[in-house]
Scaffold this motif. Structure first.
Motif, PDB file in Angstrom:
ATOM      1  N   ALA A  25       0.853  -1.192   0.000  1.00  0.00           N
ATOM      2  CA  ALA A  25       0.000   0.000   0.000  1.00  0.00           C
ATOM      3  C   ALA A  25       0.884   1.236   0.000  1.00  0.00           C
ATOM      4  CB  ALA A  25      -0.916   0.011   1.211  1.00  0.00           C
ATOM      5  N   GLY A  26       0.476   2.240  -0.768  1.00  0.00           N
ATOM      6  CA  GLY A  26       1.247   3.471  -0.812  1.00  0.00           C
ATOM      7  C   GLY A  26       0.553   4.545  -1.624  1.00  0.00           C
ATOM      8  N   VAL A  27       1.274   5.630  -1.831  1.00  0.00           N
ATOM      9  CA  VAL A  27       0.726   6.809  -2.507  1.00  0.00           C
ATOM     10  C   VAL A  27       1.608   7.162  -3.688  1.00  0.00           C
ATOM     11  CG1 VAL A  27      -0.034   9.199  -2.211  1.00  0.00           C
ATOM     12  CG2 VAL A  27      -0.089   7.628  -0.253  1.00  0.00           C
ATOM     13  N   VAL A  28       0.970   7.479  -4.807  1.00  0.00           N
ATOM     14  CA  VAL A  28       1.678   7.863  -6.029  1.00  0.00           C
ATOM     15  C   VAL A  28       1.205   9.240  -6.476  1.00  0.00           C
ATOM     16  CG1 VAL A  28       2.067   7.335  -8.474  1.00  0.00           C
ATOM     17  CG2 VAL A  28       1.981   5.476  -6.791  1.00  0.00           C
ATOM     18  N   ASP A  33      -3.800  -7.702  -4.129  1.00  0.00           N
ATOM     19  CA  ASP A  33      -2.648  -7.756  -3.227  1.00  0.00           C
ATOM     20  C   ASP A  33      -2.200  -6.384  -2.741  1.00  0.00           C
ATOM     21  OD1 ASP A  33      -1.969  -7.095  -5.801  1.00  0.00           O
ATOM     22  OD2 ASP A  33      -0.084  -8.207  -5.825  1.00  0.00           O
ATOM     23  N   GLY A  34      -3.106  -5.379  -2.786  1.00  0.00           N
ATOM     24  CA  GLY A  34      -2.700  -4.084  -2.259  1.00  0.00           C
ATOM     25  C   GLY A  34      -3.632  -2.948  -2.630  1.00  0.00           C
ATOM     26  N   GLN A  35      -3.169  -1.727  -2.349  1.00  0.00           N
ATOM     27  CA  GLN A  35      -3.938  -0.514  -2.629  1.00  0.00           C
ATOM     28  C   GLN A  35      -2.974   0.614  -2.981  1.00  0.00           C
ATOM     29  OE1 GLN A  35      -5.523   2.284   0.488  1.00  0.00           O
ATOM     30  NE2 GLN A  35      -7.492   1.310  -0.037  1.00  0.00           N
ATOM     31  N   ILE A  36      -3.369   1.421  -3.960  1.00  0.00           N
ATOM     32  CA  ILE A  36      -2.601   2.625  -4.289  1.00  0.00           C
ATOM     33  C   ILE A  36      -3.535   3.825  -4.212  1.00  0.00           C
ATOM     34  CG2 ILE A  36      -1.205   3.857  -5.994  1.00  0.00           C
ATOM     35  CD1 ILE A  36      -0.412   1.247  -7.229  1.00  0.00           C
ATOM     36  N   GLU A  44       4.010  20.155  -3.392  1.00  0.00           N
ATOM     37  CA  GLU A  44       3.838  19.706  -2.010  1.00  0.00           C
ATOM     38  C   GLU A  44       3.652  18.194  -1.923  1.00  0.00           C
ATOM     39  OE1 GLU A  44       3.754  20.265   2.081  1.00  0.00           O
ATOM     40  OE2 GLU A  44       4.122  21.795   0.546  1.00  0.00           O
ATOM     41  N   THR A  45       3.017  17.595  -2.923  1.00  0.00           N
ATOM     42  CA  THR A  45       2.744  16.152  -2.864  1.00  0.00           C
ATOM     43  C   THR A  45       4.028  15.332  -2.919  1.00  0.00           C
ATOM     44  OG1 THR A  45       2.517  15.909  -5.277  1.00  0.00           O
ATOM     45  CG2 THR A  45       0.536  16.482  -4.034  1.00  0.00           C
ATOM     46  N   LEU A  46       5.101  15.889  -3.466  1.00  0.00           N
ATOM     47  CA  LEU A  46       6.342  15.126  -3.613  1.00  0.00           C
ATOM     48  C   LEU A  46       6.929  14.727  -2.269  1.00  0.00           C
ATOM     49  CD1 LEU A  46       8.002  17.186  -6.494  1.00  0.00           C
ATOM     50  CD2 LEU A  46       6.640  15.096  -6.673  1.00  0.00           C
ATOM     51  N   ARG A  47       6.545  15.422  -1.208  1.00  0.00           N
ATOM     52  CA  ARG A  47       7.075  15.130   0.122  1.00  0.00           C
ATOM     53  C   ARG A  47       6.299  14.028   0.821  1.00  0.00           C
ATOM     54  NH1 ARG A  47       7.038  21.438   2.200  1.00  0.00           N
ATOM     55  NH2 ARG A  47       8.160  22.348   0.442  1.00  0.00           N
ATOM     56  N   GLU A  48       5.184  13.610   0.248  1.00  0.00           N
ATOM     57  CA  GLU A  48       4.253  12.746   0.978  1.00  0.00           C
ATOM     58  C   GLU A  48       3.995  11.404   0.291  1.00  0.00           C
ATOM     59  OE1 GLU A  48       0.874  15.203   0.710  1.00  0.00           O
ATOM     60  OE2 GLU A  48       1.667  16.821   1.968  1.00  0.00           O
ATOM     61  N   VAL A  49       4.729  11.087  -0.783  1.00  0.00           N
ATOM     62  CA  VAL A  49       4.366   9.934  -1.596  1.00  0.00           C
ATOM     63  C   VAL A  49       5.486   8.901  -1.652  1.00  0.00           C
ATOM     64  CG1 VAL A  49       2.786  11.322  -2.989  1.00  0.00           C
ATOM     65  CG2 VAL A  49       5.158  11.038  -3.737  1.00  0.00           C
ATOM     66  N   ASP A  50       5.146   7.725  -2.203  1.00  0.00           N
ATOM     67  CA  ASP A  50       6.102   6.622  -2.303  1.00  0.00           C
ATOM     68  C   ASP A  50       6.675   6.473  -3.705  1.00  0.00           C
ATOM     69  OD1 ASP A  50       5.682   5.461   0.458  1.00  0.00           O
ATOM     70  OD2 ASP A  50       3.624   5.404  -0.308  1.00  0.00           O
ATOM     71  N   ALA A  51       6.039   7.103  -4.686  1.00  0.00           N
ATOM     72  CA  ALA A  51       6.540   7.082  -6.063  1.00  0.00           C
ATOM     73  C   ALA A  51       5.904   8.248  -6.815  1.00  0.00           C
ATOM     74  CB  ALA A  51       6.223   5.755  -6.755  1.00  0.00           C
ATOM     75  N   VAL A  52       6.518   8.602  -7.930  1.00  0.00           N
ATOM     76  CA  VAL A  52       6.026   9.715  -8.746  1.00  0.00           C
ATOM     77  C   VAL A  52       5.842   9.238 -10.183  1.00  0.00           C
ATOM     78  CG1 VAL A  52       6.546  12.016  -9.671  1.00  0.00           C
ATOM     79  CG2 VAL A  52       7.199  11.439  -7.320  1.00  0.00           C
ATOM     80  N   MET A  53       4.707   9.597 -10.759  1.00  0.00           N
ATOM     81  CA  MET A  53       4.510   9.433 -12.197  1.00  0.00           C
ATOM     82  C   MET A  53       4.683  10.803 -12.849  1.00  0.00           C
ATOM     83  SD  MET A  53       1.377   6.894 -13.118  1.00  0.00           S
ATOM     84  CE  MET A  53       0.112   7.656 -12.133  1.00  0.00           C
ATOM     85  N   MET A  54       5.699  10.964 -13.672  1.00  0.00           N
ATOM     86  CA  MET A  54       5.848  12.187 -14.456  1.00  0.00           C
ATOM     87  C   MET A  54       5.227  11.920 -15.821  1.00  0.00           C
ATOM     88  SD  MET A  54       9.254  14.354 -15.511  1.00  0.00           S
ATOM     89  CE  MET A  54       9.190  15.450 -16.959  1.00  0.00           C
ATOM     90  N   LYS A 100       6.281  -1.248  -6.611  1.00  0.00           N
ATOM     91  CA  LYS A 100       7.148  -0.262  -5.969  1.00  0.00           C
ATOM     92  C   LYS A 100       6.605   0.229  -4.623  1.00  0.00           C
ATOM     93  CE  LYS A 100       8.986   1.407 -10.378  1.00  0.00           C
ATOM     94  NZ  LYS A 100      10.319   0.767 -10.177  1.00  0.00           N
ATOM     95  N   MET A 101       5.390  -0.132  -4.294  1.00  0.00           N
ATOM     96  CA  MET A 101       4.804   0.326  -3.041  1.00  0.00           C
ATOM     97  C   MET A 101       5.385  -0.453  -1.864  1.00  0.00           C
ATOM     98  SD  MET A 101       2.740   2.812  -3.848  1.00  0.00           S
ATOM     99  CE  MET A 101       4.077   3.184  -5.029  1.00  0.00           C
TER     100      MET A 101
END
Length: 297
Positions: free
Chosen positions: A3-6, A50-53, A78-88, A166-167
């Motif tokens: 589980a994580g945030v993107v 098997d998880g949540q994003i 601001e979101t870059l400080r709070e997430v587990d991965a980034v989609m550009m 990647k989470m």
């Protein structure tokens, strides 16, 4: 379980909101062919066996010219400080330019995985992807590069599987039935604004906003929701554009918005629309507060 945030970032009009809606399977972010359509962060969750994003859509990153734009870019960064991965996300039908370099510089100190998503591949030949990739690689070493089409869904499943891998391991961050963090009032206002953008074309893409004056939720399933909204414009000359001849334009905006709102909220909707001139509202801090645009922390 994972589980994580993107975070979904990129230049205006790269197709970030369309990609979010495609992944979530619901329309939680308005879409338009006008750049800078998204004005604040929008979170939507997707559950997997098997998880949540939790995906966070952000305003298009650009050099800000108004206080509104400053807040929009701040919301994205601001979101870059709070997430587990980034989609550009990059529009693959366009060559990389200074705007992409500006976005990549914001990621200079980011240590989490940054996935380059080449969107809109349905619009170009595959051979044209290589020059775009070469240009973007000059500015950053991406953990992965994934071509997709948010419009058709091509490549989106593979992108989701890659991101889930990647989470971090952990329990879901949100309940199974959680869809989005957007308040009902915000969803209603943004739905109306989407129809304003759709029908007014190039006349006022950035200089309009929608304020909910009164929101009365339905008192029972399938009941009646009442919405009273004000469409803000900056100039007197823009007001008749939104109203149209004999009220034809605002009637069309209302009809289309009501249809989408009834489908989303699963109830009947009474929608009252008015137009108000508010000069330079994009630099008015109080007006930006009323619209829910976040302040710099």
């Amino acid at each position: 379980m994972k589980a994580g945030v993107v975070s979904i970032i990129g230049r205006p009009n790269a197709g970030k909101s369309t990609l979010l809606n495609r992944i979530i399977g619901e329309k939680i972010a308005i879409v338009s062919d006008k750049p800078q359509t998204t004005r604040t962060r929008i979170l939507g969750t997707k559950n997997y066996p098997d998880g949540q994003i939790a995906f966070v859509d952000t305003p298009g990153i650009h050099r800000p010219l108004h206080r509104m734009n400053v807040r929009m870019v701040d919301a994205a960064v601001e979101t870059l400080r709070e997430v587990d991965a980034v989609m550009m996300v990059h529009d693959a039908s366009t060559r990389a330019g200074h705007g992409d370099e500006y976005v990549s510089k914001l990621l200079t100190n980011v240590t989490i995985p940054v996935v380059l998503v080449l969107n809109k591949i349905d619009l170009i030949a595959k051979a044209r992807l290589l020059p775009v990739i070469d240009d973007l690689r000059q500015w950053r070493d991406f953990s992965d590069i994934v071509p997709v089409s948010a419009a058709t869904g091509d490549g989106v499943d593979a992108l989701e599987r890659l991101l889930l891998e990647k989470m971090p391991e952990g329990e879901p961050l949100y309940p199974d039935d959680f869809l989005t963090d957007q308040p009902e009032r915000m969803i209603a206002a943004e739905t109306v604004r989407e129809k304003v953008l759709l029908h007014t074309h190039a006349e006022l893409p950035f200089s309009t906003a929608v304020v909910i004056d009164q929101f009365e939720a339905a008192d029972r399933p399938g009941g009646l929701m009442r919405l009273y909204c004000t469409i803000l414009v900056e100039l007197e000359s823009q007001k008749p554009i939104v109203i149209g001849r004999a009220g034809s334009m605002i009637k069309q905006i209302g009809t289309d918005a009501r249809r989408d709102l009834e489908a989303f909220f699963e109830c009947k909707v009474y929608l009252d629309l008015r137009v108000k001139v508010k000069p330079d509202w994009r630099n008015d801090e109080r007006a930006l507060d009323d619209l829910g645009l976040p302040k710099r922390k």
